[in-house]
Design a protein around this motif. Structure first.
Motif, PDB file in Angstrom:
ATOM      1  N   LYS A 111       0.851  -1.188   0.000  1.00 19.70           N
ATOM      2  CA  LYS A 111       0.000   0.000   0.000  1.00 19.70           C
ATOM      3  C   LYS A 111       0.887   1.239   0.000  1.00 19.70           C
ATOM      4  O   LYS A 111       1.669   1.456   0.940  1.00 19.70           O
ATOM      5  CB  LYS A 111      -0.925   0.017   1.217  1.00 19.70           C
ATOM      6  N   ILE A 112       0.779   2.034  -1.058  1.00 19.80           N
ATOM      7  CA  ILE A 112       1.556   3.268  -1.158  1.00 19.80           C
ATOM      8  C   ILE A 112       1.134   4.212  -0.029  1.00 19.80           C
ATOM      9  O   ILE A 112      -0.046   4.426   0.212  1.00 19.80           O
ATOM     10  CB  ILE A 112       1.343   3.952  -2.521  1.00 19.80           C
ATOM     11  N   GLY A 113       2.124   4.781   0.641  1.00 18.89           N
ATOM     12  CA  GLY A 113       1.858   5.655   1.776  1.00 18.89           C
ATOM     13  C   GLY A 113       1.991   4.951   3.107  1.00 18.89           C
ATOM     14  O   GLY A 113       2.136   5.602   4.143  1.00 18.89           O
ATOM     15  N   TYR A 114       1.927   3.621   3.076  1.00 17.78           N
ATOM     16  CA  TYR A 114       2.108   2.835   4.298  1.00 17.78           C
ATOM     17  C   TYR A 114       3.434   2.070   4.295  1.00 17.78           C
ATOM     18  O   TYR A 114       4.120   2.011   5.310  1.00 17.78           O
ATOM     19  CB  TYR A 114       0.975   1.814   4.462  1.00 17.78           C
ATOM     20  N   HIS A 115       3.772   1.458   3.168  1.00 14.29           N
ATOM     21  CA  HIS A 115       4.874   0.503   3.138  1.00 14.29           C
ATOM     22  C   HIS A 115       6.133   1.037   2.469  1.00 14.29           C
ATOM     23  O   HIS A 115       6.058   1.745   1.466  1.00 14.29           O
ATOM     24  CB  HIS A 115       4.445  -0.779   2.415  1.00 14.29           C
ATOM     25  N   GLY A 116       7.256   0.632   3.044  1.00 10.17           N
ATOM     26  CA  GLY A 116       8.536   0.707   2.379  1.00 10.17           C
ATOM     27  C   GLY A 116       8.873  -0.693   1.903  1.00 10.17           C
ATOM     28  O   GLY A 116       8.222  -1.663   2.284  1.00 10.17           O
ATOM     29  N   LEU A 117       9.897  -0.804   1.055  1.00 13.07           N
ATOM     30  CA  LEU A 117      10.251  -2.103   0.479  1.00 13.07           C
ATOM     31  C   LEU A 117      11.731  -2.410   0.635  1.00 13.07           C
ATOM     32  O   LEU A 117      12.576  -1.512   0.560  1.00 13.07           O
ATOM     33  CB  LEU A 117       9.905  -2.140  -1.014  1.00 13.07           C
ATOM     34  N   VAL A 118      12.012  -3.689   0.818  1.00 12.95           N
ATOM     35  CA  VAL A 118      13.374  -4.211   0.727  1.00 12.95           C
ATOM     36  C   VAL A 118      13.341  -5.360  -0.267  1.00 12.95           C
ATOM     37  O   VAL A 118      12.492  -6.252  -0.173  1.00 12.95           O
ATOM     38  CB  VAL A 118      13.893  -4.720   2.084  1.00 12.95           C
ATOM     39  N   ILE A 119      14.246  -5.318  -1.225  1.00 13.78           N
ATOM     40  CA  ILE A 119      14.403  -6.383  -2.210  1.00 13.78           C
ATOM     41  C   ILE A 119      15.717  -7.099  -1.931  1.00 13.78           C
ATOM     42  O   ILE A 119      16.749  -6.445  -1.777  1.00 13.78           O
ATOM     43  CB  ILE A 119      14.423  -5.823  -3.651  1.00 13.78           C
ATOM     44  N   GLU A 120      15.683  -8.425  -1.884  1.00 15.11           N
ATOM     45  CA  GLU A 120      16.902  -9.206  -1.683  1.00 15.11           C
ATOM     46  C   GLU A 120      16.962 -10.358  -2.681  1.00 15.11           C
ATOM     47  O   GLU A 120      15.954 -11.054  -2.887  1.00 15.11           O
ATOM     48  CB  GLU A 120      16.965  -9.776  -0.262  1.00 15.11           C
ATOM     49  N   ARG A 121      18.118 -10.499  -3.283  1.00 16.95           N
ATOM     50  CA  ARG A 121      18.366 -11.660  -4.146  1.00 16.95           C
ATOM     51  C   ARG A 121      19.854 -11.942  -4.143  1.00 16.95           C
ATOM     52  O   ARG A 121      20.657 -11.130  -4.613  1.00 16.95           O
ATOM     53  CB  ARG A 121      17.881 -11.401  -5.567  1.00 16.95           C
ATOM     54  N   GLY A 122      20.232 -13.059  -3.548  1.00 20.17           N
ATOM     55  CA  GLY A 122      21.652 -13.380  -3.416  1.00 20.17           C
ATOM     56  C   GLY A 122      22.374 -12.317  -2.611  1.00 20.17           C
ATOM     57  O   GLY A 122      21.941 -11.941  -1.518  1.00 20.17           O
ATOM     58  N   ILE A 123      23.455 -11.794  -3.173  1.00 22.97           N
ATOM     59  CA  ILE A 123      24.232 -10.771  -2.466  1.00 22.97           C
ATOM     60  C   ILE A 123      23.666  -9.364  -2.674  1.00 22.97           C
ATOM     61  O   ILE A 123      24.164  -8.400  -2.094  1.00 22.97           O
ATOM     62  CB  ILE A 123      25.704 -10.791  -2.922  1.00 22.97           C
TER      63      ILE A 123
END
Length: 220
Positions: free
Chosen positions: A132-144
């Motif tokens: 939900k835009i305005g509520y959430h931040g994001l973290v993306i992880e893949r390998g290193i």
């Protein structure tokens, strides 16, 4: 949706003032400040992720001057703010170290992060529905590779959920569509955000949902 708000405005003001004080002490004396004696006791126990963002005012516009933090709660909040503020001021590789001549032109913003929550979906195509835009931040992880974008970023740039996911992938140094790969891990979090309205000025708590609604009204 319940919002993550562990601190009141007085406590938020304390953290923003602490971030500025840590940077100014480093500039003028070269020292790292100690945790203040008047620190609210719970901030010595709380271990949240934090980010410090520094913006500089140029021609009546606020431009990024540094932003570094810790996604996970490695330190108590007070120590984390001190460390992230100094890193944002002096160690962000995108900018030269902050100088004393800039201190009256910058504003400090601190973001207190909720614990990261890995998003579980049946198909990667369902990720936008879990954000939900305005509520959430994001973290993306893949390998290193990993990348983080704070929740205020998509609000400020006007992104939708898919754009937010793509930009987070690129922040991680990956292709924009990496979130559609099942090997990619996607995390969401909330942030409570406190910011100076002007250099050394009043500290406010940002309401991203309100900011988003105002932007949409302007665009109509």
């Amino acid at each position: 949706m319940e919002r993550f708000r562990p601190y009141n405005i007085e406590e938020g003001t304390f953290l923003v003032r602490l971030a500025r004080r840590a940077v100014e002490e480093r500039i003028f004396s070269g020292r790292v400040i100690e945790i203040p004696e008047d620190t609210p006791p719970k901030m010595l126990k709380d271990k949240y992720g934090v980010f410090t963002t520094i913006e500089i005012i140029q021609k009546d516009r606020y431009m990024l001057r540094g932003c570094i933090g810790f996604p996970r709660g490695y330190f108590n909040v007070t120590r984390a703010i001190i460390e992230s503020a100094m890193a944002a001021a002096f160690e962000d590789p995108r900018f030269p170290p902050l100088s004393k001549n800039e201190l009256e032109k910058i504003v400090f913003e601190v973001s207190i992060l909720s614990p990261l929550e890995e998003i579980e979906v049946k198909s990667p195509k369902d990720y936008p529905k879990a954000i939900k835009i305005g509520y959430h931040g994001l973290v993306i992880e893949r390998g290193i590779f990993s990348g983080l974008l704070l929740p205020q970023v998509p609000v400020e740039y006007g992104w939708d959920e898919e754009e937010f996911l793509c930009e987070a992938c690129m922040k991680a140094g990956l292709t924009p569509e990496c979130w559609l790969d099942k090997q990619t891990r996607v995390y969401r979090f909330q942030a409570q955000i406190f910011k100076e309205v002007k250099p050394r000025g009043e500290v406010i708590e940002r309401d991203l949902i309100k900011e988003l609604e105002e932007k949409r009204k302007i665009s109509i």
